[in-house]
Design a protein around this motif. Structure first.
Motif, short mmCIF file in Angstrom:
data_model
loop_
_atom_site.label_atom_id
_atom_site.label_comp_id
_atom_site.label_asym_id
_atom_site.label_seq_id
_atom_site.Cartn_x
_atom_site.Cartn_y
_atom_site.Cartn_z
N VAL A 65 2.28 1.59 -3.72
CA VAL A 65 1.28 2.11 -4.32
C VAL A 65 0.81 3.61 -4.32
CG1 VAL A 65 -1.01 1.84 -5.18
CG2 VAL A 65 0.03 0.09 -4.88
N GLU A 66 0.96 4.00 -3.07
CA GLU A 66 0.48 5.94 -2.38
C GLU A 66 1.43 6.49 -3.27
OE1 GLU A 66 0.11 8.19 1.70
OE2 GLU A 66 -1.06 6.27 1.36
N ALA A 67 3.06 5.68 -2.88
CA ALA A 67 4.54 6.73 -3.43
C ALA A 67 4.74 6.95 -4.70
CB ALA A 67 5.68 6.51 -2.71
N ASP A 105 1.09 -1.52 -0.21
CA ASP A 105 -0.25 0.72 0.12
C ASP A 105 0.72 1.18 0.02
OD1 ASP A 105 -2.31 -1.38 0.08
OD2 ASP A 105 -2.58 -1.71 2.47
N GLU A 106 2.32 1.09 0.75
CA GLU A 106 3.12 2.31 0.57
C GLU A 106 2.95 3.21 -0.66
OE1 GLU A 106 3.84 -0.31 2.75
OE2 GLU A 106 2.41 0.43 4.75
N ASP A 148 -1.79 2.50 -9.65
CA ASP A 148 -2.64 1.24 -8.92
C ASP A 148 -1.46 0.02 -9.43
OD1 ASP A 148 -4.60 2.10 -9.28
OD2 ASP A 148 -5.50 2.00 -11.31
N GLY A 180 1.57 6.23 -7.15
CA GLY A 180 0.83 7.32 -7.92
C GLY A 180 -0.14 5.93 -8.73
#
Length: 175
Positions: free
Chosen positions: A103-105, A100-101, A109, A107
């Motif tokens: 993916v967030e970093a 998840d980290e 999917d 941008g």
């Protein structure tokens, strides 16, 4: 060099050799997508999806798949309920088994493998479903002939007022 398209790919093997693939997938293989398409009288969807993709590591050294899809889908116009040809061209970039980290970093999917293997037909189907318009409509006036109201006879348009009896009572002299 592009290799022939297969159904399943071993992620680590393809990343280590920078695997690049191209080919066609039949629309009839896409069960979930087929449910969203306009079907002919015989109930089948015809057509092919041109697919080009490659496995690599991104700038964060994470496994990813990137590619390009081209096809023409038959959707149902929501105004006239007739078929509408919708050409679709999509570019995609997906991380593989990313946290998840990450993916967030990044941008981007993420797609998740099944014991290190990816079914490319599932990835293509997911991307096409996400790429469909929310409401499919003809852009021109071609479907107006199907949804225009029929002419109403002017004699039928004038209806008798149910309260006309009350008007007569009001004018009647009560002596």
């Amino acid at each position: 060099m592009r290799d022939k398209l297969r159904q399943r790919y071993q992620v680590q093997k393809e990343i280590s050799r920078n695997g690049s693939f191209g080919g066609e997938i039949a629309l009839s293989e896409m069960q979930r997508l087929s449910e969203m398409l306009y079907v002919d009288d015989d109930g089948t969807s015809t057509g092919k999806i041109e697919v080009d993709f490659e496995f690599s590591n991104n700038e964060l050294d994470a496994a990813m798949i990137s590619g390009h899809l081209e096809t023409e889908l038959e959707l149902q116009c929501q105004r006239c309920l007739q078929a509408i040809a919708m050409p679709i061209q999509l570019d995609f970039r997906l991380l593989i088994d990313a946290s998840d980290e990450l993916v967030e970093a990044s941008g981007l999917d993420s797609v998740y493998s099944d014991d290190g293997n990816i079914d490319i037909a599932e990835v293509v189907e997911d991307e096409l479903i996400l790429g469909l318009p929310l409401v499919a409509l003809h852009e021109d006036d071609s479907c107006h002939k199907h949804w225009q109201a029929a002419e109403v006879d002017s004699a039928e348009a004038v209806k008798e007022n149910p309260f006309s009896v009350l008007k007569q009572l009001k004018t009647t002299n009560l002596s």
